[in-house]
Design a protein around this motif. Structure first.
Motif, short mmCIF file in Angstrom:
data_model
loop_
_atom_site.label_atom_id
_atom_site.label_comp_id
_atom_site.label_asym_id
_atom_site.label_seq_id
_atom_site.Cartn_x
_atom_site.Cartn_y
_atom_site.Cartn_z
N ASP A 36 -3.80 9.59 1.77
CA ASP A 36 -5.06 10.24 1.41
C ASP A 36 -5.06 10.86 0.02
N ASN A 37 -3.91 11.34 -0.44
CA ASN A 37 -3.86 12.06 -1.71
C ASN A 37 -3.28 11.28 -2.88
N TYR A 38 -2.53 10.23 -2.60
CA TYR A 38 -1.86 9.50 -3.68
C TYR A 38 -2.08 7.99 -3.57
N ASN A 39 -3.19 7.58 -2.98
CA ASN A 39 -3.46 6.17 -2.74
C ASN A 39 -3.49 5.34 -4.02
N GLU A 40 -3.84 5.95 -5.13
CA GLU A 40 -3.87 5.19 -6.39
C GLU A 40 -2.48 4.90 -6.93
N PHE A 41 -1.45 5.59 -6.40
CA PHE A 41 -0.09 5.42 -6.89
C PHE A 41 0.84 4.76 -5.87
N VAL A 42 0.44 4.80 -4.59
CA VAL A 42 1.32 4.36 -3.51
C VAL A 42 0.62 3.35 -2.63
N GLU A 43 1.36 2.33 -2.22
CA GLU A 43 0.87 1.36 -1.26
C GLU A 43 1.88 1.28 -0.11
N PHE A 44 1.44 1.60 1.10
CA PHE A 44 2.31 1.43 2.25
C PHE A 44 2.40 -0.05 2.56
N VAL A 45 3.63 -0.58 2.54
CA VAL A 45 3.83 -2.00 2.79
C VAL A 45 4.46 -2.27 4.14
N GLY A 46 4.88 -1.22 4.84
CA GLY A 46 5.46 -1.40 6.16
C GLY A 46 5.66 -0.09 6.89
N LEU A 47 5.49 -0.13 8.20
CA LEU A 47 5.77 1.00 9.08
C LEU A 47 6.73 0.51 10.15
N CYS A 48 7.71 1.34 10.50
CA CYS A 48 8.71 0.92 11.47
C CYS A 48 9.00 2.05 12.45
N ASP A 49 9.12 1.67 13.72
CA ASP A 49 9.51 2.61 14.77
C ASP A 49 10.02 1.79 15.95
N ILE A 50 10.95 2.34 16.71
CA ILE A 50 11.45 1.61 17.87
C ILE A 50 10.41 1.52 18.98
N ASN A 51 9.39 2.38 18.90
CA ASN A 51 8.32 2.40 19.89
C ASN A 51 7.11 1.64 19.33
N PRO A 52 6.83 0.44 19.84
CA PRO A 52 5.72 -0.37 19.28
C PRO A 52 4.35 0.30 19.41
N GLY A 53 4.13 1.04 20.48
CA GLY A 53 2.86 1.74 20.64
C GLY A 53 2.69 2.85 19.62
N ARG A 54 3.77 3.58 19.37
CA ARG A 54 3.70 4.68 18.41
C ARG A 54 3.46 4.18 17.00
N VAL A 55 4.07 3.06 16.62
CA VAL A 55 3.88 2.54 15.26
C VAL A 55 2.45 2.05 15.08
N LEU A 56 1.85 1.47 16.11
CA LEU A 56 0.44 1.05 16.00
C LEU A 56 -0.50 2.24 15.94
N THR A 57 -0.19 3.29 16.69
CA THR A 57 -0.99 4.51 16.64
C THR A 57 -0.89 5.15 15.25
N ALA A 58 0.30 5.16 14.69
CA ALA A 58 0.50 5.71 13.35
C ALA A 58 -0.29 4.92 12.30
N LYS A 59 -0.27 3.61 12.42
CA LYS A 59 -1.00 2.76 11.49
C LYS A 59 -2.49 3.10 11.50
N ALA A 60 -3.06 3.24 12.69
CA ALA A 60 -4.48 3.59 12.81
C ALA A 60 -4.74 5.00 12.28
N HIS A 61 -3.88 5.94 12.62
CA HIS A 61 -4.05 7.33 12.18
C HIS A 61 -3.99 7.44 10.65
N MET A 62 -3.06 6.72 10.06
CA MET A 62 -2.89 6.78 8.60
C MET A 62 -3.98 6.01 7.87
N GLY A 63 -4.60 5.05 8.53
CA GLY A 63 -5.62 4.24 7.89
C GLY A 63 -5.06 3.25 6.89
N VAL A 64 -3.93 2.65 7.23
CA VAL A 64 -3.30 1.65 6.36
C VAL A 64 -3.40 0.28 7.00
N SER A 65 -3.22 -0.76 6.20
CA SER A 65 -3.35 -2.12 6.72
C SER A 65 -2.04 -2.90 6.61
#
Length: 170
Positions: free
Chosen positions: A54-83
């Motif tokens: 939200d604050n540094y989107n012009e400088f940072v691009e999230f290219v991957g999210l990782c967690d051993i819990n597949p449900g949690r990583v999908l929830t995080a992706k939606a919460h963060m608003g990244v693709s």
């Protein structure tokens, strides 16, 4: 001659402002840092992930999210608003998306594992405090930092969080 200079200037300006060629043509353009996050619990997805996005989107691009819990990583992706893609395997994420920086927000006892793997696979690291849980793991991290020529930064986030700043103000 005037028309040529005028038309050339218009074309050049358009190219300089075009997002497709901005970084290759404009020497003042800032390339986004390719960032991956491992550990997508509340601290990882909210304090680090969403805040950075939200604050540094012009400088940072999230290219991957990782967690051993597949449900949690999908929830995080939606919460963060990244693709970006999500992973349950850290090594697969690193090989697939090749981030420049990895943010480690896993449980404290596994920080060393992900810090060392990230540096070995070519990324600098930001980790939550504590950096690790004992002196042997700490020495392994410091040795890896020297061996791979990568940087590690340890975040002391609660010292600068909104609640702590308000306490200091009061």
């Amino acid at each position: 001659r005037r028309n040529f200079i005028k038309n050339s200037s218009i074309v050049a300006s358009g190219l300089m402002l075009s997002p497709d060629v901005l970084s290759s043509v404009n020497p003042f353009a800032v390339a986004k840092n390719r960032v991956a996050l491992v550990g997508t619990g509340h601290r990882g997805s909210s304090f680090w992930g969403k805040t950075i996005k939200d604050n540094y989107n012009e400088f940072v691009e999230f290219v991957g999210l990782c967690d051993i819990n597949p449900g949690r990583v999908l929830t995080a992706k939606a919460h963060m608003g990244v693709s970006c893609p999500t992973f349950t395997s850290f090594e697969e994420m690193m090989k697939t998306v090749k981030p420049e920086l990895v943010i480690v927000t896993t449980v404290d006892a596994t920080h060393d594992e992900f810090i060392i793997k990230a540096m070995a696979m070519g990324a600098d690291v930001i980790t939550e405090k504590p950096m690790t849980t004992d002196e042997m793991k700490c020495q392994s991290i410091l040795d890896a930092e020297k061996k791979y020529g990568k940087k590690i930064i340890v975040g002391f986030n609660y010292r600068h969080g909104p609640h702590m700043l308000k306490v200091k103000e009061l």
